[in-house]
Design a protein around this motif. Structure first.
Motif, PDB file in Angstrom:
ATOM      1  N   UNK A 183      47.927  48.679  33.948  1.00 36.54           N
ATOM      2  CA  UNK A 183      47.511  48.110  35.498  1.00 36.54           C
ATOM      3  C   UNK A 183      48.106  47.762  36.091  1.00 36.54           C
ATOM      4  N   UNK A 184      47.237  47.524  37.232  1.00 34.28           N
ATOM      5  CA  UNK A 184      48.253  47.684  38.963  1.00 34.28           C
ATOM      6  C   UNK A 184      47.860  46.527  38.889  1.00 34.28           C
ATOM      7  N   UNK A 185      48.432  45.363  38.733  1.00 34.29           N
ATOM      8  CA  UNK A 185      48.409  44.010  39.222  1.00 34.29           C
ATOM      9  C   UNK A 185      46.977  43.657  40.709  1.00 34.29           C
ATOM     10  N   UNK A 186      47.550  44.837  41.452  1.00 27.74           N
ATOM     11  CA  UNK A 186      46.431  44.712  42.759  1.00 27.74           C
ATOM     12  C   UNK A 186      44.947  44.659  42.575  1.00 27.74           C
ATOM     13  N   UNK A 187      45.069  46.012  41.323  1.00 24.84           N
ATOM     14  CA  UNK A 187      43.796  45.602  40.853  1.00 24.84           C
ATOM     15  C   UNK A 187      42.782  44.562  40.885  1.00 24.84           C
ATOM     16  N   UNK A 188      43.542  43.562  40.125  1.00 26.24           N
ATOM     17  CA  UNK A 188      42.484  42.691  39.684  1.00 26.24           C
ATOM     18  C   UNK A 188      42.878  41.523  40.940  1.00 26.24           C
ATOM     19  N   UNK A 189      43.109  41.654  41.769  1.00 25.70           N
ATOM     20  CA  UNK A 189      43.036  40.541  43.260  1.00 25.70           C
ATOM     21  C   UNK A 189      44.429  40.112  42.898  1.00 25.70           C
ATOM     22  N   UNK A 190      45.683  41.015  42.298  1.00 29.84           N
ATOM     23  CA  UNK A 190      46.454  39.743  41.882  1.00 29.84           C
ATOM     24  C   UNK A 190      46.261  38.914  41.184  1.00 29.84           C
ATOM     25  N   UNK A 191      45.935  38.401  40.207  1.00 26.96           N
ATOM     26  CA  UNK A 191      44.881  37.392  39.225  1.00 26.96           C
ATOM     27  C   UNK A 191      45.348  37.581  37.975  1.00 26.96           C
ATOM     28  N   UNK A 192      46.675  36.733  38.152  1.00 27.03           N
ATOM     29  CA  UNK A 192      47.726  36.681  36.500  1.00 27.03           C
ATOM     30  C   UNK A 192      47.306  36.251  35.875  1.00 27.03           C
ATOM     31  N   UNK A 193      45.991  35.180  35.597  1.00 27.33           N
ATOM     32  CA  UNK A 193      45.196  34.215  34.729  1.00 27.33           C
ATOM     33  C   UNK A 193      44.432  36.254  34.480  1.00 27.33           C
ATOM     34  N   UNK A 194      43.766  36.972  34.908  1.00 25.79           N
ATOM     35  CA  UNK A 194      42.685  37.899  34.212  1.00 25.79           C
ATOM     36  C   UNK A 194      44.259  38.818  33.776  1.00 25.79           C
ATOM     37  N   UNK A 195      44.948  39.573  34.309  1.00 22.51           N
ATOM     38  CA  UNK A 195      46.319  39.773  33.754  1.00 22.51           C
ATOM     39  C   UNK A 195      46.746  39.317  32.729  1.00 22.51           C
ATOM     40  N   UNK A 196      46.481  38.861  31.881  1.00 20.13           N
ATOM     41  CA  UNK A 196      47.171  37.499  30.720  1.00 20.13           C
ATOM     42  C   UNK A 196      45.940  37.921  29.824  1.00 20.13           C
ATOM     43  N   UNK A 197      44.934  37.869  30.420  1.00 17.37           N
ATOM     44  CA  UNK A 197      43.404  38.581  29.559  1.00 17.37           C
ATOM     45  C   UNK A 197      42.894  39.837  28.422  1.00 17.37           C
TER      46      UNK A 197
END
Length: 303
Positions: free
Chosen positions: A128-142
């Protein structure tokens, strides 16, 4: 005989060097693996190349459209792709690098946490590139949590100019063998007995983020890692996707809530380091880091 082991003659010809390097069984596992590369930016561009050349099938996912900066950085994209979906355009050219693999794409935008397991079904590893989630850390954790629930591995990349970082959660990974010391046993020395397999437990992204950046600094963690930890904490704390224009707020967060202000090599000011997170890294930095990341994926898939 490699063909007897389920590898075709065409695959033997293409993967001959790899078969000699890590063996038939490991290559078999790579050919059966399926990796989701989520976010076609930064290190993930090189990761696509490295994995597909190794024989790993890919799903490239990105909901964003191609812009001029993408064409400048991403060698899988062309000017005629401007305004089109990143993943769809790049998947065709990634596939051309190795027709023996399967390379598909998804233009789906990030959904809610409840649907993640269905979206990740069948993937052995997620990069996952964090930018693909809009730099949303909570979504990355999910996403990481969904991977753990499915016994899949999770890797996340983030970069800033002269530095690039990836977080690795291989869940539970068993090391079967280790490389010998350079040069091997000296003359008159007996080779050491091979070590027993060792099972490693990796922390989740949420567990890593729970460690306060100030504590990391006390442990003398490199300031580049502190920058990433502080950025993730800031992204979680601000309650919305961080933007490039929030550099001042980020620096204030580091001082007041983060408990430390790292001095990152290559950046005269912390504000500049923050701003560089929102643009592509230097190509050679992305290339080297992606090589290391791809090695982790290959080791995990081949285990």
């Amino acid at each position: 005989d490699a063909a007897m082991a389920g590898i075709s003659e065409g695959e033997v010809a293409v993967y001959d060097r790899q078969l000699r390097l890590w063996g038939v069984q490991a290559q078999q596992r790579l050919l059966k693996a399926r990796v989701l590369v989520w976010g076609l930016e930064g290190c993930n561009v090189e990761v696509c190349k490295n994995l597909v050349l190794a024989g790993v099938s890919l799903v490239i996912r990105d909901h964003r459209t191609v812009g001029p900066a993408d064409v400048d950085f991403n060698y899988f994209l062309r000017e005629e792709d401007l305004g089109k979906n990143r993943a769809e355009c790049a998947a065709v050219r990634v596939q051309e690098m190795n027709p023996l693999c399967s390379v598909t794409f998804s233009a789906d935008a990030p959904g809610d946490a409840a649907g993640l397991r269905a979206e990740l079904e069948g993937c052995h590893v997620v990069c996952l590139a964090l930018g693909a989630l809009g730099f949303d850390a909570a979504k990355a954790c999910a996403v990481d949590a969904a991977c753990r629930a499915m016994d899949a591995s999770f890797l996340m990349t983030l970069s800033a100019g002269e530095l690039a970082f990836f977080f690795s959660d291989l869940n539970r990974h068993t090391v079967q063998e280790r490389s010998s010391a350079q040069g091997g046993a000296g003359a008159g020395q007996e080779a050491a007995a091979p070590p027993e397999p060792e099972t490693l437990e990796f922390p989740s992204l949420q567990e890593w983020m729970a460690c306060p950046p100030a504590d990391l600094q006390k442990r003398r963690v490199d300031d580049s890692v502190l920058l990433v930890a502080l950025f993730l904490a800031f992204a979680r704390d601000c309650g919305q996707a961080p933007s490039k224009g929030a550099a001042g707020k980020f620096v204030e967060f580091c001082r007041s809530k983060g408990g430390c202000t790292p001095k990152v090599d290559g950046f005269a000011e912390l504000e500049r380091a923050y701003e560089c997170i929102f643009v592509e890294p230097l190509m050679h930095v992305a290339s080297v880091t992606a090589g290391l990341l791809a090695q982790e994926v290959i080791k995990d898939c081949a285990a």
